[in-house]
Design an enzyme around this catalytic site. Sequence first.
Site, PDB file in Angstrom:
ATOM      1  N   CYS A   8       0.831  -1.188   0.000  1.00 14.53           N
ATOM      2  CA  CYS A   8       0.000   0.000   0.000  1.00 14.53           C
ATOM      3  C   CYS A   8       0.867   1.239   0.000  1.00 14.53           C
ATOM      4  O   CYS A   8       2.077   1.162   0.170  1.00 14.53           O
ATOM      5  CB  CYS A   8      -0.887   0.021   1.236  1.00 14.53           C
ATOM      6  SG  CYS A   8      -1.941  -1.425   1.355  1.00 14.53           S
ATOM      7  N   GLY A  34      -0.739   0.495  -4.971  1.00 15.50           N
ATOM      8  CA  GLY A  34      -2.050  -0.081  -4.687  1.00 15.50           C
ATOM      9  C   GLY A  34      -3.101   0.493  -5.593  1.00 15.50           C
ATOM     10  O   GLY A  34      -3.171   1.718  -5.755  1.00 15.50           O
ATOM     11  N   ASN A 109       0.524   0.665   5.905  1.00 14.49           N
ATOM     12  CA  ASN A 109       1.205  -0.085   4.844  1.00 14.49           C
ATOM     13  C   ASN A 109       2.022  -1.188   5.498  1.00 14.49           C
ATOM     14  O   ASN A 109       2.901  -0.894   6.312  1.00 14.49           O
ATOM     15  CB  ASN A 109       2.125   0.847   4.046  1.00 14.49           C
ATOM     16  CG  ASN A 109       2.990   0.091   3.050  1.00 14.49           C
ATOM     17  OD1 ASN A 109       2.626  -0.994   2.609  1.00 14.49           O
ATOM     18  ND2 ASN A 109       4.124   0.665   2.696  1.00 14.49           N
ATOM     19  N   GLY A 110       1.719  -2.437   5.147  1.00  8.02           N
ATOM     20  CA  GLY A 110       2.486  -3.541   5.712  1.00  8.02           C
ATOM     21  C   GLY A 110       1.576  -4.700   6.063  1.00  8.02           C
ATOM     22  O   GLY A 110       0.477  -4.819   5.534  1.00  8.02           O
ATOM     23  N   CYS A 243      13.075  -4.090   3.014  1.00  7.60           N
ATOM     24  CA  CYS A 243      12.683  -5.032   1.954  1.00  7.60           C
ATOM     25  C   CYS A 243      13.522  -4.775   0.698  1.00  7.60           C
ATOM     26  O   CYS A 243      13.378  -3.739   0.052  1.00  7.60           O
ATOM     27  CB  CYS A 243      11.201  -4.854   1.634  1.00  7.60           C
ATOM     28  SG  CYS A 243      10.693  -5.753   0.159  1.00  7.60           S
ATOM     29  N   TYR A 249      11.978  -3.883  -7.526  1.00  6.04           N
ATOM     30  CA  TYR A 249      10.768  -3.769  -8.324  1.00  6.04           C
ATOM     31  C   TYR A 249       9.733  -2.755  -7.811  1.00  6.04           C
ATOM     32  O   TYR A 249       9.216  -1.949  -8.570  1.00  6.04           O
ATOM     33  CB  TYR A 249      10.113  -5.155  -8.417  1.00  6.04           C
ATOM     34  CG  TYR A 249       8.687  -5.174  -8.900  1.00  6.04           C
ATOM     35  CD1 TYR A 249       8.379  -4.878 -10.213  1.00  6.04           C
ATOM     36  CD2 TYR A 249       7.635  -5.481  -8.033  1.00  6.04           C
ATOM     37  CE1 TYR A 249       7.056  -4.885 -10.669  1.00  6.04           C
ATOM     38  CE2 TYR A 249       6.323  -5.498  -8.476  1.00  6.04           C
ATOM     39  CZ  TYR A 249       6.033  -5.205  -9.797  1.00  6.04           C
ATOM     40  OH  TYR A 249       4.756  -5.218 -10.229  1.00  6.04           O
ATOM     41  N   SER A 290       8.972  -1.774 -15.349  1.00 11.91           N
ATOM     42  CA  SER A 290       9.670  -2.006 -14.082  1.00 11.91           C
ATOM     43  C   SER A 290      11.115  -2.462 -14.266  1.00 11.91           C
ATOM     44  O   SER A 290      11.927  -2.335 -13.357  1.00 11.91           O
ATOM     45  CB  SER A 290       8.901  -3.030 -13.243  1.00 11.91           C
ATOM     46  OG  SER A 290       8.722  -4.217 -13.973  1.00 11.91           O
ATOM     47  N   ASP A 352      14.427  -8.889 -17.087  1.00 14.39           N
ATOM     48  CA  ASP A 352      13.204  -8.733 -16.287  1.00 14.39           C
ATOM     49  C   ASP A 352      13.609  -8.704 -14.817  1.00 14.39           C
ATOM     50  O   ASP A 352      14.672  -9.215 -14.453  1.00 14.39           O
ATOM     51  CB  ASP A 352      12.228  -9.887 -16.565  1.00 14.39           C
ATOM     52  CG  ASP A 352      10.799  -9.521 -16.197  1.00 14.39           C
ATOM     53  OD1 ASP A 352      10.582  -8.423 -15.640  1.00 14.39           O
ATOM     54  OD2 ASP A 352       9.888 -10.333 -16.465  1.00 14.39           O
ATOM     55  N   ASP A 353      12.772  -8.109 -13.967  1.00 11.51           N
ATOM     56  CA  ASP A 353      13.190  -7.941 -12.574  1.00 11.51           C
ATOM     57  C   ASP A 353      12.985  -9.188 -11.722  1.00 11.51           C
ATOM     58  O   ASP A 353      13.662  -9.372 -10.719  1.00 11.51           O
ATOM     59  CB  ASP A 353      12.483  -6.743 -11.929  1.00 11.51           C
ATOM     60  CG  ASP A 353      11.042  -6.698 -12.265  1.00 11.51           C
ATOM     61  OD1 ASP A 353      10.323  -7.619 -11.861  1.00 11.51           O
ATOM     62  OD2 ASP A 353      10.616  -5.759 -12.975  1.00 11.51           O
ATOM     63  N   CYS A 389       5.971 -13.959   1.216  1.00 14.04           N
ATOM     64  CA  CYS A 389       6.310 -12.749   1.972  1.00 14.04           C
ATOM     65  C   CYS A 389       5.235 -12.548   3.036  1.00 14.04           C
ATOM     66  O   CYS A 389       4.052 -12.596   2.722  1.00 14.04           O
ATOM     67  CB  CYS A 389       6.321 -11.546   1.040  1.00 14.04           C
ATOM     68  SG  CYS A 389       6.540  -9.998   1.939  1.00 14.04           S
ATOM     69  N   CYS A 443      12.063 -13.772   0.794  1.00 12.59           N
ATOM     70  CA  CYS A 443      11.367 -14.446  -0.310  1.00 12.59           C
ATOM     71  C   CYS A 443      12.367 -15.191  -1.195  1.00 12.59           C
ATOM     72  O   CYS A 443      11.990 -16.094  -1.923  1.00 12.59           O
ATOM     73  CB  CYS A 443      10.520 -13.475  -1.116  1.00 12.59           C
ATOM     74  SG  CYS A 443      11.355 -11.962  -1.571  1.00 12.59           S
TER      75      CYS A 443
HETATM   76  S1  SF4 Z   1      10.042 -11.447   2.041  1.00  9.15           S
HETATM   77 FE1  SF4 Z   1      10.775 -10.470   0.104  1.00  9.15          FE
HETATM   78  S2  SF4 Z   1       9.132  -9.066  -0.522  1.00  9.15           S
HETATM   79 FE2  SF4 Z   1       8.776  -9.620   1.641  1.00  9.15          FE
HETATM   80  S3  SF4 Z   1       9.767  -8.017   2.862  1.00  9.15           S
HETATM   81 FE3  SF4 Z   1      11.266  -9.660   2.633  1.00  9.15          FE
HETATM   82  S4  SF4 Z   1      12.409  -9.118   0.744  1.00  9.15           S
HETATM   83 FE4  SF4 Z   1      10.550  -7.907   0.753  1.00  9.15          FE
END
Ligand code: SF4
Length: 462
Positions: A8, A34, A109-110, A243, A249, A290, A352-353, A389, A443
């Site tokens: 968000c 968002g 946001n989160g 993050c 991205y 992106s 690509d990202d 995530c 992730c």
């Molecule tokens: S799991 Fe991946 S997308 Fe989620 S906060 Fe960690 S780095 Fe970011």
Amino acid sequence: MERIKEECGLMGVFGGPEVTRRVVMGLYSLQHRGQESVGVATTNGETIHVLKRMGLVTELNKEEKEIESMTGIASIGHVRYSTTGNSNINNAQPMLASTKRGPIAVAHNGNIVNAPEIRKRMEEEGSIFQSTSDTEIILHLIARSQKTTLVEAITETLVQLTGSFCLVFLTDKEIYVARDGYGIRPLCMGRLDKTWVVASETCALDLLGASYVRDIKPGELCRINDNGLESTTFTTKPHRAHCIFEFVYFSRPDSRIFEESCDKIRRKIGKALAKEHPTQADVVVSVPDSSNTAALGYAQEAGINFDIGLLRNHYVGRTFIDPSQNVREQKVKLKFNTIAGVLKNKRVVLVDDSIVRGTTLKFLTKMLRDAGAKEVHIRISSPPVMNPCYYGMDFPSKTELIASNLTKEETRKLLGADTLEYLSIKGLLGVAPGGAENYCAACFDGKYPEQIPAGSTKFRCE
Ligand code: SF4
């Protein structure tokens, strides 16, 4: 890339003229964070007026008269990400509650990973919830607090939360801003004459003509009112856990996040990819938009021409059509087209990202070949996404993540590429400003900054 459903975006403005209008304007530049719903809450010093709509910021801006009437001293706003299942106006933000301390609106946001257990406890104690949102839990905790001051009540609430949260609270006379102790999501502060502005990304400050002052620090709670800004620390953690995907991205390249230019880091990511995985090719093409910046970085480092071989149609909007294979291909064609003159008889590096399901990239590779590309070498500016995530990004489940089901070679074959390479975790974190230990890359590597409680929702940004 196939769009990952995002988290968000937040805005807050205290002081100066046209607070509501400024928040709505700022939200336009956070729209990428968002697209499901949008809202604004404004206080005139006594009462808080909330206006929310499903859809894009343009939907809110259609309410010209109402926005015009929302004059006041401070305003907060929110754009919410898109998901299925709980897509309704009840979950749109800002959320407003009447408490013994007066009205409080909040935008978040989160994702609060321990929200399910807090909610269960509260429901057993008799609380009634209006939404499925973890943000509502925050309002309940504040409302129930026996602490004397609002700062104490908010602090008492924040220390009970685990997960990622950037929060902006609006009361009848003040704004409060908080960020979780790991600083997982970005949040910054700016000034425009005597006006305070807070936003998820600095591109929103730019749009308003506000100058960047600083980031809200991890574990910081700020109170903004007529007397200025007061800051306290409600928690400290042994390190940060920004993050890393924000650099890969999510954030706009024209933003400054985690105290560094996103454009600069994204180019470095592209360069690191070229160093790790060079290839003999004639042209570097990005998957727009992106991947543009990382592709530029790749091309500069590799000494290969960057060119625009794929074009994105920005006016398609959301397409709700049956996701059968044929229709999926049509959907990709709706969004992208090739430029044959750039691709014909060329050995192409396609940057690509990230790869999530791989469906878009498969069709894009085919489109490049149909346009005459001799070879297609896919280079991904992040490692394979292997894990969910819990901090606000809506990746598909593990069973749908291509990298958790197929080997790299199997993925290459499926995509129809001549070669496929990903940037390594070491390569990615090697360019992260402030050192690898200050980033979450869970992730990719499964190392979450803190233990995820059983039963946590994987993503929620409500
Ligand atoms: S799991 Fe991946 S997308 Fe989620 S906060 Fe960690 S780095 Fe970011």
